[in-house]
Design a protein around this motif. Structure first.
Motif, short mmCIF file in Angstrom:
data_model
loop_
_atom_site.label_atom_id
_atom_site.label_comp_id
_atom_site.label_asym_id
_atom_site.label_seq_id
_atom_site.Cartn_x
_atom_site.Cartn_y
_atom_site.Cartn_z
N THR A 220 0.86 -1.18 0.00
CA THR A 220 0.00 0.00 0.00
C THR A 220 0.90 1.23 0.00
O THR A 220 1.82 1.33 0.82
CB THR A 220 -0.90 0.02 1.25
N HIS A 221 0.63 2.15 -0.91
CA HIS A 221 1.50 3.31 -1.08
C HIS A 221 0.70 4.60 -1.01
O HIS A 221 -0.34 4.73 -1.63
CB HIS A 221 2.23 3.24 -2.43
N HIS A 222 1.21 5.56 -0.24
CA HIS A 222 0.64 6.91 -0.17
C HIS A 222 1.75 7.91 -0.47
O HIS A 222 2.75 7.96 0.25
CB HIS A 222 0.08 7.21 1.23
N PHE A 223 1.58 8.70 -1.53
CA PHE A 223 2.49 9.82 -1.78
C PHE A 223 1.90 11.04 -1.11
O PHE A 223 0.76 11.41 -1.34
CB PHE A 223 2.64 10.08 -3.28
N ILE A 224 2.69 11.68 -0.23
CA ILE A 224 2.25 12.84 0.51
C ILE A 224 3.08 14.04 0.06
O ILE A 224 4.29 14.07 0.25
CB ILE A 224 2.42 12.65 2.05
N ASP A 225 2.42 15.02 -0.54
CA ASP A 225 3.12 16.22 -1.01
C ASP A 225 2.95 17.32 0.03
O ASP A 225 1.92 17.99 0.08
CB ASP A 225 2.56 16.67 -2.36
N ILE A 226 3.96 17.47 0.88
CA ILE A 226 3.96 18.54 1.88
C ILE A 226 4.32 19.83 1.17
O ILE A 226 5.43 19.97 0.67
CB ILE A 226 4.95 18.24 3.03
N ASP A 227 3.42 20.77 1.11
CA ASP A 227 3.63 21.99 0.32
C ASP A 227 4.88 22.73 0.77
O ASP A 227 5.15 22.88 1.96
CB ASP A 227 2.42 22.92 0.45
N ASN A 228 5.64 23.18 -0.22
CA ASN A 228 6.87 23.94 0.05
C ASN A 228 7.09 24.88 -1.12
O ASN A 228 7.30 24.43 -2.24
CB ASN A 228 8.05 22.99 0.20
#
Length: 252
Positions: free
Chosen positions: A242-250
């Motif tokens: 199971t994969h989650h890509f998390i884009d933490i805004d920067n």
């Protein structure tokens, strides 16, 4: 279920990490639980990314920017202490791949950015070990510097931090994701029409103007989101994770 050491060994071979000199250790940086089923990927191992991984019950986090950089202070205090404490408290593995992820021919930051932007015939122009790799390719479509800047902003969902225009159309482009502005003079030497990277320095602007290059600084973070995401997708498919890509805004 994937074992931690199995994943570490697979990625060491996948990235050929032993052949790459870098500013930080590549591979397992913080040991967590042995069994891995859920992974989270993100650009940087920030507190916010770790918290997102905790909320998703992740067994491992994979990032481009990890810890233990050359010349970094060795004391485990403050921000570093809080990040490590959260990882250890929740028994989460941290894997980091810096230059290996930049240069990989399939899931690398540079090749993934080229695919997103529709750049054709991507090939390596210059490489240094370190700091990274510069690639070049052909711009598809009939673009001026203005319309290609608009294309970049549309694809990345970001406003460029720096744009230097030129009068002639853009047919060839060189690029290096992240902090690759130092390659701009090499791009000019090989006759490229435009240069794209994440960051800009004061001297970069003069180099672009005086050598007739279009130049685009699209953000360090924004240009390096796609490699780690592609890596997570590859691992999820290969090992049924199971994969989650998390884009933490920067914005940088």
């Amino acid at each position: 279920m994937l074992e931690r050491q199995q994943l570490n060994s697979y990625l060491a071979d996948f990235f050929q990490v032993d052949s790459i000199q870098d500013y930080c250790p590549n591979g397992l940086q913080v040991e967590g639980r042995s069994a891995i089923q859920t992974i989270v990927t993100g650009v940087t191992a920030s507190q916010a990314l770790i918290e997102a991984a905790v909320s998703r019950n992740a067994d491992a986090i994979l990032v481009h920017h990890g810890y233990f950089w050359k010349n970094e202070r060795s004391e485990i205090v403050g921000m570093k202490k809080r990040r490590l404490q959260l990882l250890l408290q929740h028994d989460i593995n941290l894997f980091a791949y810096h230059l290996p992820l930049d240069i990989h021919p399939r899931v690398g930051n540079n090749i993934q950015l080229a695919e997103k932007l529709g750049i054709l015939e991507a090939r390596i122009v210059a490489a240094a070990n370190p700091p990274g790799v510069m690639m070049m390719g052909d711009v598809s479509g009939n673009h001026s510097s203005v319309t290609f800047a608009q294309h970049i902003e549309s694809v990345l969902g970001r406003t460029l931090t720096c744009q230097i225009d030129r009068n002639d159309p853009i047919r060839t482009i060189a690029w290096c994701t992240g902090g690759g502005q130092g390659f701009i003079d090499i791009a000019a030497d090989v006759g490229i029409d435009a240069y794209l990277t994440g960051e800009v320095s004061e001297q970069t602007v003069h180099s672009a103007r005086e050598q007739g290059l279009a130049f685009f600084a699209a953000g360090h973070h924004a240009t390096e989101r796609y490699g780690i995401k592609a890596l997570g997708e590859h691992l999820a498919e290969r090992f049924e994770l199971t994969h989650h890509f998390i884009d933490i805004d920067n914005p940088a």
